[in-house]
Design an enzyme around this catalytic site. Structure first.
Site, PDB file in Angstrom:
ATOM      1  N   ASN A  11       0.871  -1.174   0.000  1.00 33.59           N
ATOM      2  CA  ASN A  11       0.000   0.000   0.000  1.00 33.59           C
ATOM      3  C   ASN A  11       0.907   1.223   0.000  1.00 33.59           C
ATOM      4  O   ASN A  11       1.519   1.535   1.015  1.00 33.59           O
ATOM      5  CB  ASN A  11      -0.892  -0.040   1.253  1.00 33.59           C
ATOM      6  CG  ASN A  11      -1.695   1.237   1.440  1.00 33.59           C
ATOM      7  OD1 ASN A  11      -1.747   2.078   0.538  1.00 33.59           O
ATOM      8  ND2 ASN A  11      -2.312   1.383   2.598  1.00 33.59           N
ATOM      9  N   TRP A  12       0.981   1.875  -1.151  1.00 36.22           N
ATOM     10  CA  TRP A  12       1.908   3.011  -1.264  1.00 36.22           C
ATOM     11  C   TRP A  12       1.387   4.280  -0.587  1.00 36.22           C
ATOM     12  O   TRP A  12       2.101   5.268  -0.483  1.00 36.22           O
ATOM     13  CB  TRP A  12       2.206   3.282  -2.748  1.00 36.22           C
ATOM     14  CG  TRP A  12       3.236   2.366  -3.315  1.00 36.22           C
ATOM     15  CD1 TRP A  12       3.591   1.120  -2.858  1.00 36.22           C
ATOM     16  CD2 TRP A  12       4.066   2.618  -4.454  1.00 36.22           C
ATOM     17  NE1 TRP A  12       4.582   0.588  -3.639  1.00 36.22           N
ATOM     18  CE2 TRP A  12       4.888   1.485  -4.635  1.00 36.22           C
ATOM     19  CE3 TRP A  12       4.190   3.680  -5.356  1.00 36.22           C
ATOM     20  CZ2 TRP A  12       5.830   1.393  -5.667  1.00 36.22           C
ATOM     21  CZ3 TRP A  12       5.114   3.596  -6.382  1.00 36.22           C
ATOM     22  CH2 TRP A  12       5.935   2.463  -6.533  1.00 36.22           C
ATOM     23  N   LYS A  13       0.110   4.267  -0.174  1.00 37.04           N
ATOM     24  CA  LYS A  13      -0.483   5.451   0.485  1.00 37.04           C
ATOM     25  C   LYS A  13      -0.256   6.694  -0.391  1.00 37.04           C
ATOM     26  O   LYS A  13      -0.289   6.579  -1.610  1.00 37.04           O
ATOM     27  CB  LYS A  13       0.082   5.602   1.903  1.00 37.04           C
ATOM     28  CG  LYS A  13      -0.073   4.304   2.707  1.00 37.04           C
ATOM     29  CD  LYS A  13       0.260   4.445   4.166  1.00 37.04           C
ATOM     30  CE  LYS A  13       0.051   3.102   4.856  1.00 37.04           C
ATOM     31  NZ  LYS A  13       0.264   3.173   6.300  1.00 37.04           N
ATOM     32  N   HIS A  97      -9.238   1.497   5.244  1.00 35.69           N
ATOM     33  CA  HIS A  97      -7.943   1.612   5.926  1.00 35.69           C
ATOM     34  C   HIS A  97      -8.102   2.534   7.137  1.00 35.69           C
ATOM     35  O   HIS A  97      -8.872   3.503   7.089  1.00 35.69           O
ATOM     36  CB  HIS A  97      -6.890   2.153   4.955  1.00 35.69           C
ATOM     37  CG  HIS A  97      -5.499   2.029   5.506  1.00 35.69           C
ATOM     38  ND1 HIS A  97      -5.002   2.914   6.440  1.00 35.69           N
ATOM     39  CD2 HIS A  97      -4.534   1.117   5.287  1.00 35.69           C
ATOM     40  CE1 HIS A  97      -3.771   2.527   6.763  1.00 35.69           C
ATOM     41  NE2 HIS A  97      -3.463   1.452   6.077  1.00 35.69           N
ATOM     42  N   GLU A  99      -6.349   4.814   8.203  1.00 32.94           N
ATOM     43  CA  GLU A  99      -6.059   6.226   7.920  1.00 32.94           C
ATOM     44  C   GLU A  99      -7.277   6.913   7.301  1.00 32.94           C
ATOM     45  O   GLU A  99      -7.518   8.097   7.539  1.00 32.94           O
ATOM     46  CB  GLU A  99      -4.810   6.326   7.023  1.00 32.94           C
ATOM     47  CG  GLU A  99      -3.559   5.993   7.834  1.00 32.94           C
ATOM     48  CD  GLU A  99      -2.413   5.408   7.048  1.00 32.94           C
ATOM     49  OE1 GLU A  99      -2.446   5.421   5.799  1.00 32.94           O
ATOM     50  OE2 GLU A  99      -1.472   4.902   7.696  1.00 32.94           O
ATOM     51  N   GLU A 167      -4.869  -4.706  10.787  1.00 32.52           N
ATOM     52  CA  GLU A 167      -3.775  -3.749  10.974  1.00 32.52           C
ATOM     53  C   GLU A 167      -3.982  -2.998  12.292  1.00 32.52           C
ATOM     54  O   GLU A 167      -4.784  -2.051  12.347  1.00 32.52           O
ATOM     55  CB  GLU A 167      -3.756  -2.731   9.830  1.00 32.52           C
ATOM     56  CG  GLU A 167      -3.575  -3.342   8.458  1.00 32.52           C
ATOM     57  CD  GLU A 167      -3.043  -2.323   7.461  1.00 32.52           C
ATOM     58  OE1 GLU A 167      -1.949  -2.554   6.934  1.00 32.52           O
ATOM     59  OE2 GLU A 167      -3.692  -1.289   7.234  1.00 32.52           O
ATOM     60  N   GLY A 173       3.426   2.140  10.764  1.00 31.69           N
ATOM     61  CA  GLY A 173       4.474   3.142  10.608  1.00 31.69           C
ATOM     62  C   GLY A 173       5.258   3.425  11.873  1.00 31.69           C
ATOM     63  O   GLY A 173       5.971   4.422  11.956  1.00 31.69           O
ATOM     64  N   SER A 212       4.032  -2.286  10.197  1.00 31.20           N
ATOM     65  CA  SER A 212       5.482  -2.432  10.394  1.00 31.20           C
ATOM     66  C   SER A 212       6.050  -3.767   9.927  1.00 31.20           C
ATOM     67  O   SER A 212       6.998  -4.287  10.533  1.00 31.20           O
ATOM     68  CB  SER A 212       5.846  -2.163  11.859  1.00 31.20           C
ATOM     69  OG  SER A 212       5.455  -0.848  12.229  1.00 31.20           O
ATOM     70  N   GLY A 233       3.089  -1.115   4.196  1.00 32.14           N
ATOM     71  CA  GLY A 233       3.151   0.302   3.850  1.00 32.14           C
ATOM     72  C   GLY A 233       4.567   0.702   3.464  1.00 32.14           C
ATOM     73  O   GLY A 233       5.033   0.432   2.360  1.00 32.14           O
ATOM     74  N   GLY A 234       5.280   1.312   4.422  1.00 28.47           N
ATOM     75  CA  GLY A 234       6.606   1.883   4.153  1.00 28.47           C
ATOM     76  C   GLY A 234       7.555   0.968   3.395  1.00 28.47           C
ATOM     77  O   GLY A 234       8.217   1.399   2.441  1.00 28.47           O
TER      78      GLY A 234
END
Ligand code: 13P
Length: 251
Positions: A11-13, A97, A99, A167, A173, A212, A233-234
């Site tokens: 997920n590149w957000k 998500h 976020e 999640e 993150g 993470s 993510g990251g």
């Protein structure tokens, strides 16, 4: 008995510009040159890159979006429908998500509507659930997660149009992950709830862990019972890191 088909999803957000194509190109190269993983691989770039990235979709690499509207079309300025996403050649969409739940006040009911829209457009909906740190500290993890599951997964869900992603919000993150035992407990509860509601289909809906995940912890996390892949993510932004996570499915 059928088993869930694992997925490693990136997920590149809100990250990625045209030049990021080189990262997905590198992911593609790893997939074609290294041992074929036993998982499906998916990248969800921002909408601006979806069309371009979908041109690289293959049997080895699927492309998805990060959100969709619950309507198929209409007067919704700035929104993107599931039909539009499917039109690019993308085959997945993330909905709910944490976020988006936090930044845009998305409710379980709205997320469920988005999942229905995604499924109607022929997309596979990745439905996200997870508790906050306060909820965890209060001992409410399972009731929150199962409540979100019941409210966000629509009755139309089955093993080929739905993926659940657990999640924990406090692990996104932050570099912090739940213990392996805690991941196993939550995933087992999600699996039981899916089977109770959907019967046999519920036993093959993939349940991803997210928060993470990185190359150094992927192997251990991906081998927990009822963990059928990762939502990353990251560490999905760099092809070498993402490939290091996919390695958990190359043994
Ligand atoms: P990180 O892997 O950066 O913790 O993000 C997880 C996530 O939110 C994926 O959807």
């Amino acid at each position: 008995m059928a088993v869930p088909s694992p997925i490693v999803a990136g997920n590149w957000k809100m990250n990625g510009l045209k030049q990021s194509f080189e990262q997905i190109d590198a992911v593609s190269s790893f997939l074609s040159s290294k041992t074929k993983p036993t998982c499906r691989v998916l990248i969800c770039p921002p909408f601006t890159l979806l069309n371009q990235f979908a041109s690289l979709a293959s049997d080895d690499l699927a492309i998805g979006a990060q959100d969709c509207h619950f309507n198929a079309s209409g007067a919704h300025t700035g929104d993107i429908s599931a039909d539009m996403i499917a039109d690019t050649g993308a085959t997945f969409v993330i909905v709910g998500h944490s976020e988006r739940r936090a930044d845009h006040g998305e409710s379980n009911e709205l997320v469920s509507g988005k999942a229905v829209a995604a499924q109607s457009a022929g997309l596979n909906a990745i439905i996200c659930i997870g508790e906050t740190e306060d909820e965890r500290d209060a001992g409410d993890t399972l009731s929150i997660v199962i409540g979100q599951l019941e409210g966000s997964v629509p009755a139309s869900a089955n093993a080929s149009n739905t993926v659940v992603a657990y999640e924990p919000v406090w692990g996104i993150g932050t570099g912090r992950t739940p213990t392996i035992g805690d991941v196993a407990t939550v995933h087992a509860a999600i699996r039981s709830a899916l089977i109770k509601r959907f019967g046999e289909q519920g036993s093959t809906v993939p349940i991803l862990y997210g928060g993470s995940v990185k190359p150094s912890n992927a192997d251990e996390l991906m081998h927990v019972e009822n963990v059928d892949g990762a939502l990353v993510g990251g560490a999905s932004l760099k092809a070498t890191d993402f490939d290091g996570i996919i390695d958990a499915y190359r043994k």
